[in-house]
Structure formats: structure tokens, C-alpha cells
Design an enzyme around this catalytic site. Structure first.
Site, PDB file in Angstrom:
ATOM      1  N   GLU A  64       0.661  -1.033  -0.097  1.00  0.00           N
ATOM      2  CA  GLU A  64       0.003  -0.021  -0.118  1.00  0.00           C
ATOM      3  C   GLU A  64       0.995   1.175   0.116  1.00  0.00           C
ATOM      4  O   GLU A  64       2.054   1.221   0.179  1.00  0.00           O
ATOM      5  CB  GLU A  64      -0.860   0.002   1.253  1.00  0.00           C
ATOM      6  N   HIS A 104       4.827   0.399   0.241  1.00  0.00           N
ATOM      7  CA  HIS A 104       5.829  -0.492   1.157  1.00  0.00           C
ATOM      8  C   HIS A 104       5.003  -1.659   1.596  1.00  0.00           C
ATOM      9  O   HIS A 104       3.655  -1.746   1.345  1.00  0.00           O
ATOM     10  CB  HIS A 104       5.769   0.442   2.244  1.00  0.00           C
ATOM     11  N   CYS A 118       5.628   0.233  15.205  1.00  0.00           N
ATOM     12  CA  CYS A 118       5.264   1.217  14.069  1.00  0.00           C
ATOM     13  C   CYS A 118       4.539   2.195  14.864  1.00  0.00           C
ATOM     14  O   CYS A 118       3.305   2.177  15.352  1.00  0.00           O
ATOM     15  CB  CYS A 118       4.385   0.493  12.947  1.00  0.00           C
TER      16      CYS A 118
HETATM   17 MN    MN Z   1       1.013   1.422   5.838  1.00  0.00          MN
END
Ligand code: MN
Length: 151
Positions: A64, A104, A118
Site C-alpha cells: 500500500e 511499502h 510502528c
Molecule cells: Mn502503511
């Protein structure tokens, strides 16, 4: 996630007290394989949130892109990662920055999970998925074609 808890003990195996383990994307809107999501920090007093994702061996995150950025630290295992037109091996404590509108994807090694922190904006735009033309363009790069494999 429980609110107003100041301490959360690690429960072993990359789990934390009071932190629920979710399917990576609850709405089933995008392709991915064998990945879970835990939100470690999420407060309306902060602009960012911190999540822990874990990709099982052979699994992968959605391919995405979007305007918001990701700041990633690998915590467990190893795998490979695509950012823009770069494919890299990643492992314990490596850092990955994903800039706006860069394709990515994270892929775990076949024999090891890939777990990573993240950090991301709490308010963020919806991810875009590649269409046939995007895929063709990505696959024109041999490194990316090898990374994406058969699907
Ligand atoms: Mn993402």
C-alpha cells in the site's frame, strides 16, 4: 484497549498485560497474510500512536501507499521490506522510515516471524492499493518482482 493504565507488564512472547491482539485489518479490505496488530500506546493527548505488528513466518503486510508516514523498529525475527523502489533485508533493531506515497510492504522470512513497532499519526488518510498498472510498474523492477513473488 484499557484506558488510564500506567504500567503494562510484558507477558512474554511479545504480548502485554491488557493489550488485545487483533487481526491486522479488521475490515478485510486489503490483501495480507498471517499478521496481528496490538496497539501499545493510543491516547487523545498525543498525535501519534504506537503499534506492534507481528507477521508469522511466510506472511506479509498489505502492499500500500498513503500520505501519512510510518516510523518502524524491528523487534523480532527477520524478513524483507519494500520501501519505494528499494527492497532490503531487515532484522532485530533495524529502523525503517516510510515516506509519504511510497509503496511499502513487510514480509517475514519463511522460517521466522517478523515483529515490529510502528509509530503513526492517529489521524491519517486511507491507504491506497496498487491497481494493475501500478503492479506492472512495480514488477518491472526485478528486485521488486522477486520480492512480490507469485501473487
Ligand atoms: Mn502503511
Amino acid at each position: 484497549m484499557e484506558r488510564d493504565k500506567h504500567f503494562r507488564e510484558a507477558g512474554g512472547d511479545f504480548r502485554w498485560d491488557g493489550v488485545d491482539v487483533h487481526a491486522y485489518k479488521d475490515d478485510g479490505s486489503a490483501p495480507f497474510k498471517d499478521i496481528t496488530r496490538q496497539t501499545l500506546f493510543n491516547s487523545d493527548t498525543m498525535a501519534a500512536e504506537l503499534r506492534y505488528f507481528e507477521v508469522a513466518p511466510g506472511g506479509y503486510s498489505t502492499l500500500e501507499r498513503h500520505e501519512h508516514v510510518h516510523a518502524v523498529m524491528i523487534l523480532r525475527g527477520k524478513g524483507r521490506c519494500l520501501v519505494g523502489d528499494e527492497v532490503r533485508e531487515i532484522g532485530h533493531l533495524d529502523l525503517v522510515s516510510i515516506p509519504p506515497m511510497h509503496w511499502h510492504q513487510f514480509r517475514a522470512a519463511p522460517d521466522e516471524p517478523l515483529g515490529f513497532l510502528c509509530m503513526v499519526d492517529r489521524q491519517r488518510d486511507r491507504p491506497q492499493l496498487p491497481d494493475a498498472r501500478d503492479f506492472a510498474e512495480l514488477r518491472s523492477n526485478p528486485d521488486i518482482a522477486a520480492f512480490l513473488g507469485e501473487e
